[in-house]
Scaffold this active site. Sequence first.
Site, PDB file in Angstrom:
ATOM      1  N   LEU A  93      -6.173  -4.327   7.953  1.00  0.00           N
ATOM      2  CA  LEU A  93      -5.855  -5.492   7.120  1.00  0.00           C
ATOM      3  C   LEU A  93      -6.463  -5.346   5.728  1.00  0.00           C
ATOM      4  O   LEU A  93      -6.020  -6.003   4.786  1.00  0.00           O
ATOM      5  CB  LEU A  93      -6.386  -6.775   7.764  1.00  0.00           C
ATOM      6  CG  LEU A  93      -5.557  -7.384   8.889  1.00  0.00           C
ATOM      7  CD1 LEU A  93      -6.283  -8.601   9.453  1.00  0.00           C
ATOM      8  CD2 LEU A  93      -4.171  -7.790   8.400  1.00  0.00           C
ATOM      9  N   SER A  94      -7.498  -4.502   5.610  1.00  0.00           N
ATOM     10  CA  SER A  94      -8.167  -4.316   4.317  1.00  0.00           C
ATOM     11  C   SER A  94      -8.483  -5.644   3.628  1.00  0.00           C
ATOM     12  O   SER A  94      -8.230  -5.814   2.427  1.00  0.00           O
ATOM     13  CB  SER A  94      -7.334  -3.409   3.401  1.00  0.00           C
ATOM     14  OG  SER A  94      -7.209  -2.117   3.963  1.00  0.00           O
ATOM     15  N   LEU A 111      12.751 -19.132  -2.540  1.00  0.00           N
ATOM     16  CA  LEU A 111      11.567 -18.456  -1.987  1.00  0.00           C
ATOM     17  C   LEU A 111      10.292 -18.860  -2.722  1.00  0.00           C
ATOM     18  O   LEU A 111      10.275 -18.942  -3.948  1.00  0.00           O
ATOM     19  CB  LEU A 111      11.756 -16.936  -2.132  1.00  0.00           C
ATOM     20  CG  LEU A 111      10.563 -16.068  -1.708  1.00  0.00           C
ATOM     21  CD1 LEU A 111      10.445 -16.025  -0.180  1.00  0.00           C
ATOM     22  CD2 LEU A 111      10.685 -14.657  -2.264  1.00  0.00           C
ATOM     23  N   ASP A 156       0.833  -1.200   0.000  1.00  0.00           N
ATOM     24  CA  ASP A 156       0.000   0.000   0.000  1.00  0.00           C
ATOM     25  C   ASP A 156       0.872   1.255   0.000  1.00  0.00           C
ATOM     26  O   ASP A 156       2.068   1.195   0.270  1.00  0.00           O
ATOM     27  CB  ASP A 156      -0.876  -0.031   1.265  1.00  0.00           C
ATOM     28  CG  ASP A 156      -1.944   1.027   1.247  1.00  0.00           C
ATOM     29  OD1 ASP A 156      -2.419   1.394   0.154  1.00  0.00           O
ATOM     30  OD2 ASP A 156      -2.310   1.502   2.345  1.00  0.00           O
ATOM     31  N   HIS A 203       2.387   3.152  -8.696  1.00  0.00           N
ATOM     32  CA  HIS A 203       2.178   1.709  -8.881  1.00  0.00           C
ATOM     33  C   HIS A 203       3.385   1.085  -9.577  1.00  0.00           C
ATOM     34  O   HIS A 203       3.812  -0.019  -9.229  1.00  0.00           O
ATOM     35  CB  HIS A 203       0.902   1.447  -9.683  1.00  0.00           C
ATOM     36  CG  HIS A 203      -0.350   1.899  -8.981  1.00  0.00           C
ATOM     37  ND1 HIS A 203      -0.599   1.604  -7.659  1.00  0.00           N
ATOM     38  CD2 HIS A 203      -1.415   2.631  -9.396  1.00  0.00           C
ATOM     39  CE1 HIS A 203      -1.767   2.131  -7.309  1.00  0.00           C
ATOM     40  NE2 HIS A 203      -2.273   2.766  -8.344  1.00  0.00           N
TER      41      HIS A 203
HETATM   42  C1  IPE Z   1      -5.066  -2.722   0.262  1.00  0.00           C
HETATM   43  O1  IPE Z   1      -4.827  -1.382   0.070  1.00  0.00           O
HETATM   44  C2  IPE Z   1      -4.987  -3.478  -1.038  1.00  0.00           C
HETATM   45  C3  IPE Z   1      -3.663  -3.560  -1.648  1.00  0.00           C
HETATM   46  C4  IPE Z   1      -2.592  -2.989  -1.209  1.00  0.00           C
HETATM   47  C5  IPE Z   1      -3.576  -4.369  -2.821  1.00  0.00           C
HETATM   48  P1  IPE Z   1      -6.015  -0.342  -0.218  1.00  0.00           P
HETATM   49  O2  IPE Z   1      -5.405   0.996  -0.335  1.00  0.00           O
HETATM   50  O3  IPE Z   1      -6.823  -0.826  -1.373  1.00  0.00           O
HETATM   51  O4  IPE Z   1      -6.904  -0.485   1.097  1.00  0.00           O
HETATM   52  P2  IPE Z   1      -7.767   0.612   1.841  1.00  0.00           P
HETATM   53  O5  IPE Z   1      -8.708   1.171   0.825  1.00  0.00           O
HETATM   54  O6  IPE Z   1      -6.821   1.623   2.365  1.00  0.00           O
HETATM   55  O7  IPE Z   1      -8.469  -0.133   2.954  1.00  0.00           O
HETATM   56  C1  IPE Z   2      -1.714   0.254  -3.142  1.00  0.00           C
HETATM   57  O1  IPE Z   2      -1.406   1.624  -3.118  1.00  0.00           O
HETATM   58  C2  IPE Z   2      -1.776  -0.281  -4.528  1.00  0.00           C
HETATM   59  C3  IPE Z   2      -3.040  -0.947  -4.868  1.00  0.00           C
HETATM   60  C4  IPE Z   2      -4.117  -0.953  -4.148  1.00  0.00           C
HETATM   61  C5  IPE Z   2      -3.071  -1.653  -6.142  1.00  0.00           C
HETATM   62  P1  IPE Z   2      -2.563   2.701  -3.123  1.00  0.00           P
HETATM   63  O2  IPE Z   2      -2.920   3.005  -4.522  1.00  0.00           O
HETATM   64  O3  IPE Z   2      -3.688   2.253  -2.256  1.00  0.00           O
HETATM   65  O4  IPE Z   2      -1.819   3.946  -2.487  1.00  0.00           O
HETATM   66  P2  IPE Z   2      -2.416   4.943  -1.398  1.00  0.00           P
HETATM   67  O5  IPE Z   2      -2.931   4.114  -0.264  1.00  0.00           O
HETATM   68  O6  IPE Z   2      -3.527   5.692  -2.078  1.00  0.00           O
HETATM   69  O7  IPE Z   2      -1.274   5.827  -1.023  1.00  0.00           O
HETATM   70 MG    MG Z   3      -4.121   2.470  -0.272  1.00  0.00          MG
END
Ligand code: IPE
Ligand code: IPE
Ligand code: MG
Length: 199
Positions: A188-189, A128, A18, A35
């Site tokens: 944990l999302s 791994l 994240d 990303h």
């Molecule tokens: C969790 O992050 C999913 C991934 C990192 C793949 P999100 O950014 O999508 O989760 P929330 O929205 O903060 O809960």
């Molecule tokens: C996680 O990073 C990547 C995915 C969910 C694919 P985010 O895009 O959620 O980045 P933030 O949380 O907005 O910084």
């Molecule tokens: Mg995020």
Amino acid sequence: KETLIDRKLPEHIAIIMDGNGRWAKNRALPRTAGHAAGSKKFKEIARYCNKIGIKHLTVYAFSTENWRRPKEEVDAIMNIFRDYLRDSANFKSENIKLEFIGDRTGMPEDIVELMAQAEYDSKDATGLKCYMAINYGGRDELVHAVRDIVKEGIAPEDITEDTISAHIYTKHYPDPELIIRPSGEYRLSNFLIWQSAYS
Ligand code: IPE
Ligand code: IPE
Ligand code: MG
């Protein structure tokens, strides 16, 4: 001889990848650049885990909820997967075994094929074991597990915690001791919700 236990390494590390958007925003870059940078960093982390002798690494790359993001962002993430999978041959030469967890039926067909190819190409790697969670949701995983248990006709009184553990995506490997969320949040999302009970 120094063992894993001497070095107190976890057997299984899980990472919620994240913070890509915020990383980009802080650099005045588009979210998609975040990303792309995240994907690069993931490769570095997998190599490092392999080098120090971590056995299992699970990374959360795309959640069942992430489809709700703007279409351009979802498309950009899918293209990053495509690029990554096309050169995942790199991992094979590094002895890293790649597997995917999540619901493949919801993914674009060409990516599903690339995923299967990457798994096949790295199936004999002995280093791994890297599991990438794509279109993964912990609740979705449990729904699929319950469906499979019912389909197999297992009697209610025979269903135990082990039955559930044997029907989820991670059935072949231990629960993670350590879950890392580098963005600084503690949610944990919907990631590994069954497996994280003692993480
Ligand atoms: C969790 O992050 C999913 C991934 C990192 C793949 P999100 O950014 O999508 O989760 P929330 O929205 O903060 O809960
Ligand atoms: C996680 O990073 C990547 C995915 C969910 C694919 P985010 O895009 O959620 O980045 P933030 O949380 O907005 O910084
Ligand atoms: Mg995020």
